[in-house]
Each structure stands twice: as structure tokens, then as C-alpha cells.
Write a protein that holds these residues in place. Structure first.
Motif, mmCIF file in Angstrom:
data_model
loop_
_atom_site.group_PDB
_atom_site.id
_atom_site.type_symbol
_atom_site.label_atom_id
_atom_site.label_comp_id
_atom_site.label_asym_id
_atom_site.label_seq_id
_atom_site.Cartn_x
_atom_site.Cartn_y
_atom_site.Cartn_z
ATOM 1 N N LYS A 61 154.779 102.388 53.784
ATOM 2 C CA LYS A 61 153.577 101.775 54.400
ATOM 3 C C LYS A 61 152.676 101.394 53.343
ATOM 4 C CE LYS A 61 152.877 103.011 59.029
ATOM 5 N NZ LYS A 61 154.165 102.354 59.507
ATOM 6 N N ALA A 62 152.778 102.234 52.125
ATOM 7 C CA ALA A 62 151.843 101.863 51.078
ATOM 8 C C ALA A 62 152.087 100.431 50.419
ATOM 9 C CB ALA A 62 151.941 102.871 50.024
ATOM 10 N N ASP A 63 153.271 99.863 50.597
ATOM 11 C CA ASP A 63 153.669 98.440 49.850
ATOM 12 C C ASP A 63 153.485 97.567 50.853
ATOM 13 O OD1 ASP A 63 154.204 100.192 47.542
ATOM 14 O OD2 ASP A 63 156.313 100.713 48.405
ATOM 15 N N LEU A 64 152.958 97.528 52.079
ATOM 16 C CA LEU A 64 152.986 96.487 53.050
ATOM 17 C C LEU A 64 151.980 95.400 52.567
ATOM 18 C CD1 LEU A 64 152.587 98.292 56.367
ATOM 19 C CD2 LEU A 64 154.268 96.820 55.764
ATOM 20 N N GLY A 65 150.804 95.906 51.798
ATOM 21 C CA GLY A 65 150.282 94.671 51.086
ATOM 22 C C GLY A 65 150.940 93.651 50.247
ATOM 23 N N ASN A 66 151.653 94.159 49.428
ATOM 24 C CA ASN A 66 152.658 93.552 48.410
ATOM 25 C C ASN A 66 153.500 92.528 49.253
ATOM 26 O OD1 ASN A 66 151.498 94.791 46.411
ATOM 27 N ND2 ASN A 66 153.276 96.461 46.086
ATOM 28 N N GLN A 152 167.846 86.326 58.159
ATOM 29 C CA GLN A 152 166.607 85.884 57.331
ATOM 30 C C GLN A 152 167.255 86.008 55.961
ATOM 31 O OE1 GLN A 152 163.030 85.746 59.278
ATOM 32 N NE2 GLN A 152 164.391 85.424 60.943
ATOM 33 N N LEU A 153 166.960 84.970 55.335
ATOM 34 C CA LEU A 153 167.311 84.923 53.818
ATOM 35 C C LEU A 153 166.187 86.047 52.948
ATOM 36 C CD1 LEU A 153 167.740 81.169 52.761
ATOM 37 C CD2 LEU A 153 169.519 82.839 53.840
ATOM 38 N N GLY A 154 167.106 86.580 52.000
ATOM 39 C CA GLY A 154 166.525 87.475 51.318
ATOM 40 C C GLY A 154 165.411 86.902 50.170
ATOM 41 N N PRO A 155 164.579 87.837 49.715
ATOM 42 C CA PRO A 155 163.415 87.298 48.965
ATOM 43 C C PRO A 155 163.931 86.698 47.808
ATOM 44 C CG PRO A 155 163.588 89.663 48.653
ATOM 45 C CD PRO A 155 164.694 89.397 50.003
ATOM 46 N N PRO A 156 163.192 85.967 46.849
ATOM 47 C CA PRO A 156 163.742 85.388 45.493
ATOM 48 C C PRO A 156 163.795 86.342 44.590
ATOM 49 C CG PRO A 156 161.497 84.275 46.377
ATOM 50 C CD PRO A 156 161.885 85.297 47.525
ATOM 51 N N ILE A 157 164.532 86.012 43.486
ATOM 52 C CA ILE A 157 164.576 86.561 42.346
ATOM 53 C C ILE A 157 163.162 87.032 41.823
ATOM 54 C CG2 ILE A 157 165.433 86.827 39.950
ATOM 55 C CD1 ILE A 157 167.793 85.365 40.947
ATOM 56 N N GLY A 158 162.981 88.335 41.567
ATOM 57 C CA GLY A 158 161.723 88.800 40.882
ATOM 58 C C GLY A 158 160.810 89.401 41.819
ATOM 59 N N THR A 159 161.168 89.444 43.070
ATOM 60 C CA THR A 159 160.439 90.028 44.225
ATOM 61 C C THR A 159 160.609 91.402 43.935
ATOM 62 O OG1 THR A 159 160.973 88.292 45.705
ATOM 63 C CG2 THR A 159 159.937 90.292 46.655
ATOM 64 N N ASN A 160 159.475 92.320 43.869
ATOM 65 C CA ASN A 160 159.595 93.730 43.655
ATOM 66 C C ASN A 160 158.485 94.365 44.290
ATOM 67 O OD1 ASN A 160 160.099 96.144 42.566
ATOM 68 N ND2 ASN A 160 159.437 95.741 40.717
ATOM 69 N N THR A 161 158.352 94.303 45.573
ATOM 70 C CA THR A 161 157.245 94.939 46.449
ATOM 71 C C THR A 161 157.149 96.291 46.111
ATOM 72 O OG1 THR A 161 158.291 95.057 48.572
ATOM 73 C CG2 THR A 161 157.041 92.802 48.086
ATOM 74 N N THR A 162 158.054 97.233 46.122
ATOM 75 C CA THR A 162 158.029 98.654 46.004
ATOM 76 C C THR A 162 158.051 99.064 44.589
ATOM 77 O OG1 THR A 162 160.327 99.187 46.264
ATOM 78 C CG2 THR A 162 159.160 98.635 48.463
ATOM 79 N N GLY A 163 158.688 98.413 43.700
ATOM 80 C CA GLY A 163 158.616 98.896 42.155
ATOM 81 C C GLY A 163 159.599 100.140 42.217
ATOM 82 N N GLN A 164 160.352 100.300 42.979
ATOM 83 C CA GLN A 164 161.308 101.510 43.011
ATOM 84 C C GLN A 164 162.325 101.112 41.721
ATOM 85 O OE1 GLN A 164 164.832 101.355 45.251
ATOM 86 N NE2 GLN A 164 165.468 103.466 44.680
ATOM 87 N N GLN A 165 162.412 102.173 41.027
ATOM 88 C CA GLN A 165 163.207 102.199 39.853
ATOM 89 C C GLN A 165 164.585 102.890 40.164
ATOM 90 O OE1 GLN A 165 162.568 100.531 36.832
ATOM 91 N NE2 GLN A 165 160.489 100.010 37.423
ATOM 92 N N GLN A 166 165.665 102.512 39.153
ATOM 93 C CA GLN A 166 166.881 103.214 39.416
ATOM 94 C C GLN A 166 166.645 104.799 39.191
ATOM 95 O OE1 GLN A 166 169.275 101.828 36.183
ATOM 96 N NE2 GLN A 166 170.834 103.778 36.221
ATOM 97 N N GLU A 167 167.249 105.503 40.158
ATOM 98 C CA GLU A 167 166.695 107.016 40.182
ATOM 99 C C GLU A 167 167.726 107.770 39.811
ATOM 100 O OE1 GLU A 167 165.141 108.089 43.952
ATOM 101 O OE2 GLU A 167 163.972 106.010 44.242
ATOM 102 N N GLY A 168 168.931 107.344 39.253
ATOM 103 C CA GLY A 168 170.200 108.094 38.761
ATOM 104 C C GLY A 168 171.034 107.111 38.271
ATOM 105 N N PRO A 169 172.113 107.990 37.774
ATOM 106 C CA PRO A 169 173.436 106.976 37.282
ATOM 107 C C PRO A 169 173.912 106.162 38.156
ATOM 108 C CG PRO A 169 173.963 109.458 36.901
ATOM 109 C CD PRO A 169 172.677 109.291 37.749
ATOM 110 N N LEU A 170 174.089 104.917 37.839
ATOM 111 C CA LEU A 170 174.649 103.671 38.434
ATOM 112 C C LEU A 170 176.083 103.952 39.047
ATOM 113 C CD1 LEU A 170 173.417 100.738 36.260
ATOM 114 C CD2 LEU A 170 172.474 101.182 38.550
ATOM 115 N N CYS A 171 176.371 103.320 40.067
ATOM 116 C CA CYS A 171 177.856 103.465 40.853
ATOM 117 C C CYS A 171 178.807 102.468 40.013
ATOM 118 C CB CYS A 171 177.897 103.560 42.270
ATOM 119 S SG CYS A 171 177.091 105.014 42.994
ATOM 120 N N VAL A 172 178.228 101.458 39.872
ATOM 121 C CA VAL A 172 179.134 100.146 39.361
ATOM 122 C C VAL A 172 178.492 99.753 38.034
ATOM 123 C CG1 VAL A 172 179.692 97.818 39.716
ATOM 124 C CG2 VAL A 172 179.246 99.214 41.752
#
Ligand code: FES
Length: 172
Positions: A61-66, A152-172
Motif C-alpha cells: 500500500k505504501a507504494d501506491l503513490g509511485n 495488460q502489458l508490463g511496465p517499461p524497463i526502469g520502472t521500480n515502484t517498490t524498490g525491492q532489492q534481491q533478498e538472497g542468492p539468485l536461482c538462475v
């Protein structure tokens, strides 16, 4: 024989003319209860529906403005976000592989060519040309319905409304 054929054709035509009657992929699908979705989300996993080929994730909810500043987030998508959820189509927007969830990184990671998307389907890495495509979602009577007839098409490259970073090791 021909009477039977015409009957089957009539049923198919009726289903085509009355899309609300469709419950498979390409129509409106009841993907399950909010309670079940919350159970999955509470274990830091998306709520998956195989018929809809869709992951339901929470939208903070905190990121709805973004989100409201991103034109790719159309009113039907924003309505779902305001209800607290995003319905992400599992098909990679690069070349169409199914994108699995990576529990350790808390991102979606495509095994085919390494595209990565954050928890709400915004593109983070790889050759994907945009974020994951998605569907309008509505909540009523404790159940979630998504409209898979209107991708509905996904948002353009560079869209980052939540700022969520990678939280642990990647799978791929
Ligand atoms: Fe997913 Fe190519 S199909 S990265």
C-alpha cells in the motif's frame, strides 16, 4: 450427423458470444480466496493459479503513490493494486518461457535467458523488453477474479515502484 454437428457449433458460438460464461484461460477466472492467497503470501511465496497461468502477489500500500505515476499501470491494474494485489502472467515477455518464482532472491527468474523481475513483476535484469504482463484483478465476497481475456502489458524497463532489492542468492 449434421444435426449433431450444428448443435456443437451452436454451443461453441454461444460460448464465444458470451465471454462471461468462460472459466478457462482467456476468460474471467475465479483464482481463489483472499484467505488462501494470504497464506501463500505469508510464507513469502506468490499464490499460483495453474488455470489462469498467473501468480498473485501482494502490492505494498505504501507504494501506491509511485504506481499511480506509471502510465503502464492502467486503471484496471491500479484497482487491483489498491485492493492489495497484482496478477502476473507467468509467460516471460522475452520469448515466452514460464517464469518460476525464486524463493531465495524473492524475484521471478527466467531459466531460458536469465531475465529477472522483482516481486511485483518489474524488470530487474536480462533481455526482457519490459516487466511481466498482467491481468486486471477484482476482489469480491472474499474471492479474487482475474480477467485473462485482456493481457495488460508490463511496465517499461526502469520502472521500480517498490524498490525491492534481491533478498538472497539468485536461482538462475
Ligand atoms: Fe525468459 Fe528469454 S524467455 S529470458
Amino acid at each position: 450427423g449434421s444435426g449433431l454437428g450444428l448443435g456443437a457449433f451452436g454451443v461453441a458460438a454461444l460460448a464465444f458470444l458470451w465471454p462471461g460464461a468462460s472459466t478457462g484461460f482467456g476468460g474471467k477466472i475465479n483464482v481463489g480466496s483472499v484467505a488462501d492467497a494470504q497464506t501463500a503470501i505469508g510464507s513469502k511465496q506468490p499464490f499460483y493459479n495453474a488455470t489462469a497461468k498467473t501468480y498473485i502477489v501482494a502490492y505494498p500500500k505504501a507504494d501506491l503513490g509511485n504506481a499511480k505515476k506509471v502510465s503502464a499501470y492502467t486503471p484496471p491494474i491500479l484497482a487491483g493494486m489498491e485492493a492489495g494485489y497484482v496478477a502476473l502472467y507467468q509467460k516471460c515477455v522475452h520469448l515466452g518461457c514460464r517464469v518460476p518464482w525464486c524463493q531465495s532472491s524473492q524475484w521471478f527468474e527466467c531459466p531460458c535467458h536469465g531475465s529477472k523481475y522483482n516481486r511485483v513483476g518489474e524488470k530487474k535484469a536480462g533481455p526482457a523488453p519490459r516487466g511481466l504482463d498482467r491481468f486486471a484483478l477484482t476482489v469480491a465476497g472474499g474471492n479474487m477474479t482475474i480477467d485473462t481475456g485482456n493481457i495488460q502489458l508490463g511496465p517499461p524497463i526502469g520502472t521500480n515502484t517498490t524498490g525491492q532489492q534481491q533478498e538472497g542468492p539468485l536461482c538462475v
